[in-house]
Design an enzyme around this catalytic site. Structure first.
Site, PDB file in Angstrom:
ATOM      1  N   GLU A   1      32.803  35.931  37.100  1.00  0.00           N
ATOM      2  CA  GLU A   1      33.196  36.696  35.918  1.00  0.00           C
ATOM      3  C   GLU A   1      33.286  35.846  34.657  1.00  0.00           C
ATOM      4  O   GLU A   1      32.974  36.319  33.572  1.00  0.00           O
ATOM      5  CB  GLU A   1      34.550  37.379  36.166  1.00  0.00           C
ATOM      6  CG  GLU A   1      34.998  38.170  34.955  1.00  0.00           C
ATOM      7  CD  GLU A   1      36.097  39.173  35.231  1.00  0.00           C
ATOM      8  OE1 GLU A   1      36.767  39.046  36.271  1.00  0.00           O
ATOM      9  OE2 GLU A   1      36.268  40.073  34.398  1.00  0.00           O
TER      10      GLU A   1
ATOM     11  N   ASP B   1      35.172  36.374  41.945  1.00  0.00           N
ATOM     12  CA  ASP B   1      36.172  36.787  40.965  1.00  0.00           C
ATOM     13  C   ASP B   1      37.403  35.914  41.210  1.00  0.00           C
ATOM     14  O   ASP B   1      38.081  36.060  42.227  1.00  0.00           O
ATOM     15  CB  ASP B   1      36.517  38.279  41.081  1.00  0.00           C
ATOM     16  CG  ASP B   1      37.244  38.746  39.828  1.00  0.00           C
ATOM     17  OD1 ASP B   1      37.755  37.886  39.081  1.00  0.00           O
ATOM     18  OD2 ASP B   1      37.303  39.962  39.588  1.00  0.00           O
TER      19      ASP B   1
ATOM     20  N   ILE C   1      40.284  35.732  39.673  1.00  0.00           N
ATOM     21  CA  ILE C   1      41.489  36.566  39.703  1.00  0.00           C
ATOM     22  C   ILE C   1      41.047  38.006  39.465  1.00  0.00           C
ATOM     23  O   ILE C   1      40.573  38.343  38.382  1.00  0.00           O
ATOM     24  CB  ILE C   1      42.524  36.154  38.623  1.00  0.00           C
ATOM     25  CG1 ILE C   1      42.937  34.686  38.794  1.00  0.00           C
ATOM     26  CG2 ILE C   1      43.745  37.075  38.715  1.00  0.00           C
ATOM     27  CD1 ILE C   1      43.992  34.211  37.773  1.00  0.00           C
ATOM     28  N   ASP C   2      41.170  38.842  40.481  1.00  0.00           N
ATOM     29  CA  ASP C   2      40.890  40.263  40.304  1.00  0.00           C
ATOM     30  C   ASP C   2      42.245  40.955  40.177  1.00  0.00           C
ATOM     31  O   ASP C   2      43.029  40.957  41.123  1.00  0.00           O
ATOM     32  CB  ASP C   2      40.109  40.815  41.490  1.00  0.00           C
ATOM     33  CG  ASP C   2      39.722  42.265  41.240  1.00  0.00           C
ATOM     34  OD1 ASP C   2      39.353  42.593  40.105  1.00  0.00           O
ATOM     35  OD2 ASP C   2      39.835  43.070  42.178  1.00  0.00           O
TER      36      ASP C   2
ATOM     37  N   THR D   1      43.819  40.587  36.742  1.00  0.00           N
ATOM     38  CA  THR D   1      44.416  39.594  35.834  1.00  0.00           C
ATOM     39  C   THR D   1      45.655  40.148  35.125  1.00  0.00           C
ATOM     40  O   THR D   1      46.638  39.430  34.919  1.00  0.00           O
ATOM     41  CB  THR D   1      43.368  39.116  34.802  1.00  0.00           C
ATOM     42  OG1 THR D   1      42.297  38.509  35.516  1.00  0.00           O
ATOM     43  CG2 THR D   1      43.946  38.092  33.837  1.00  0.00           C
TER      44      THR D   1
ATOM     45  N   ASP E   1      33.618  42.119  41.117  1.00  0.00           N
ATOM     46  CA  ASP E   1      34.774  42.932  41.507  1.00  0.00           C
ATOM     47  C   ASP E   1      34.620  43.455  42.934  1.00  0.00           C
ATOM     48  O   ASP E   1      35.576  43.498  43.692  1.00  0.00           O
ATOM     49  CB  ASP E   1      34.925  44.154  40.578  1.00  0.00           C
ATOM     50  CG  ASP E   1      35.337  43.791  39.159  1.00  0.00           C
ATOM     51  OD1 ASP E   1      36.149  42.864  39.004  1.00  0.00           O
ATOM     52  OD2 ASP E   1      34.859  44.454  38.207  1.00  0.00           O
TER      53      ASP E   1
HETATM   54  P1  2AM Z   1      39.744  41.943  36.489  1.00  0.00           P
HETATM   55  O1  2AM Z   1      41.205  41.905  36.712  1.00  0.00           O
HETATM   56  O2  2AM Z   1      38.975  40.918  37.241  1.00  0.00           O
HETATM   57  O3  2AM Z   1      39.378  42.003  35.023  1.00  0.00           O
HETATM   58  C1  2AM Z   1      41.640  47.092  36.837  1.00  0.00           C
HETATM   59  O4  2AM Z   1      41.418  47.232  35.527  1.00  0.00           O
HETATM   60  C2  2AM Z   1      40.447  46.623  37.611  1.00  0.00           C
HETATM   61  O5  2AM Z   1      39.214  46.819  36.902  1.00  0.00           O
HETATM   62  C3  2AM Z   1      40.483  45.165  37.942  1.00  0.00           C
HETATM   63  O6  2AM Z   1      39.871  44.984  39.184  1.00  0.00           O
HETATM   64  C4  2AM Z   1      39.705  44.537  36.801  1.00  0.00           C
HETATM   65  O7  2AM Z   1      39.159  43.297  37.127  1.00  0.00           O
HETATM   66  C5  2AM Z   1      38.611  45.556  36.632  1.00  0.00           C
HETATM   67  N1  2AM Z   1      38.088  45.559  35.268  1.00  0.00           N
HETATM   68  C6  2AM Z   1      38.777  45.333  34.153  1.00  0.00           C
HETATM   69  N2  2AM Z   1      37.992  45.433  33.062  1.00  0.00           N
HETATM   70  C7  2AM Z   1      36.770  45.729  33.525  1.00  0.00           C
HETATM   71  C8  2AM Z   1      35.506  45.968  32.888  1.00  0.00           C
HETATM   72  N3  2AM Z   1      35.368  45.925  31.573  1.00  0.00           N
HETATM   73  N4  2AM Z   1      34.457  46.245  33.674  1.00  0.00           N
HETATM   74  C9  2AM Z   1      34.593  46.285  35.006  1.00  0.00           C
HETATM   75  N5  2AM Z   1      35.752  46.067  35.656  1.00  0.00           N
HETATM   76  C10 2AM Z   1      36.832  45.800  34.928  1.00  0.00           C
HETATM   77 CA    CA Z   2      38.668  38.724  37.183  1.00  0.00          CA
END
Ligand code: 2AM
Ligand code: CA
Length: 272
Positions: A77, A94, A96-97, A99, A222
């Site tokens: 990411e 990823d 941190i999924d 964040t 993700d």
């Molecule tokens: P992340 O924490 O790695 O950003 C909740 O929002 C979930 O959707 C999390 O798994 C987050 O991943 C993901 N997510 C957040 N923003 C995103 C985006 N713009 N496109 C795709 N996934 C996203």
């Molecule tokens: Ca992430």
């Protein structure tokens, strides 16, 4: 004898072992991580965060993988993709999924490592860092959480299904071809939950703790680890329009505890 077996499988077992120790190491570091305000930045907006720890964890995972397997592609990411140097194997990282959960709760976040040979899944690892629960699957060998085999639920009737979705706003409020159907589905299921982590929510379906998963936007890093775990646990995933879930592109996701439930939800609620 065992080593030759490893080589017949094209190094998948060595890669799994490397990923297994790297993910546990990353988790141990993240559990001790402390955030200072200056360590948190907005990426595309105030609902899309990145921290020093996202970048540092991915940097370290990339280094570990590229030192051992310099010809593998790495898609993560936080940094530009490292291209396939000829092995045909791609890693999806990823660091941190979830964040936002990491920042606000210091729990309900995961490290996710998926490994594919082209379009063929090799293995997936998802670590729920604070619960110290490691979900894993090697293609064809079932799905595990810690030392225990996991299976999806056998719930079938729509009114008994628990639906989880990481982005409530996108799933039910933003315009999409499926929005009216998804709102109707939300009223027909037993309940709707949102944890805020694609990987952990897919693993919840894999472990039978939820029955359906919907995301209107999900990136390869993700879902490419957790989807292997889900498939090995008996679940099914596709795009929301029923097309196969791509490996390399951002996509919508509909995942279910079984192929039968998946097909019925597609037909009854997604306009198929
Ligand atoms: P992340 O924490 O790695 O950003 C909740 O929002 C979930 O959707 C999390 O798994 C987050 O991943 C993901 N997510 C957040 N923003 C995103 C985006 N713009 N496109 C795709 N996934 C996203
Ligand atoms: Ca992430």
């Amino acid at each position: 004898m065992e080593r030759s077996g490893y080589h017949r499988r094209g190094g998948a077992a060595e890669r799994f072992d490397l990923a297994h120790s790297a993910i546990l190491r990353a988790g141990a570091i993240l559990r001790t991580a402390r955030l200072e305000a200056g360590n948190i930045q907005e990426k595309t907006g105030h609902q899309d965060l990145v921290t020093y720890w996202d970048k540092e964890t991915e940097r370290s995972l990339r280094q570990t993988i590229s030192e051992a397997f310099p010809q593998d592609a790495i898609v993560g990411e936080e940094y530009p993709a490292a291209l396939d140097g000829g092995s045909g194997v791609s890693w999806y990282l990823d660091p941190i999924d979830g964040t936002t959960n990491f920042v606000s709760q210091h729990r309900n976040y995961a490290v996710s490592i998926g490994c594919w040979r082209g379009e063929a899944p090799l293995f997936g690892l998802v670590l729920d860092v604070e619960r110290q629960a490691l979900y894993s699957a090697v293609s064809g060998e079932g799905a595990w959480c810690g030392g225990k085999a996991i299976r999806t639920s056998s719930r079938d009737t729509t009114s008994r299904l628990l639906l989880t979705t990481p982005g409530v706003l996108h799933t039910f409020l933003r315009p999409s071809p499926q929005r009216d159907g998804l709102i109707r589905l939300a009223g027909d299921v037993r309940g709707v939950r949102s944890l805020g982590s694609v990987a952990l929510e897919l693993c919840a379906v894999a472990a039978g703790e939820a029955d359906l998963f919907i995301a209107l936007r999900s990136s390869p890093w993700d879902h490419n680890a957790a989807r292997i775990i889900l498939a090995e646990a008996g679940g099914m995933a596709s795009r929301l329009d029923g097309a196969p879930l791509p490996v390399m592109e951002r996509s919508t996701v509909l995942a279910a505890n079984s192929a039968q439930v998946h097909k019925r939800i597609l037909m009854d609620y997604c306009g198929l």
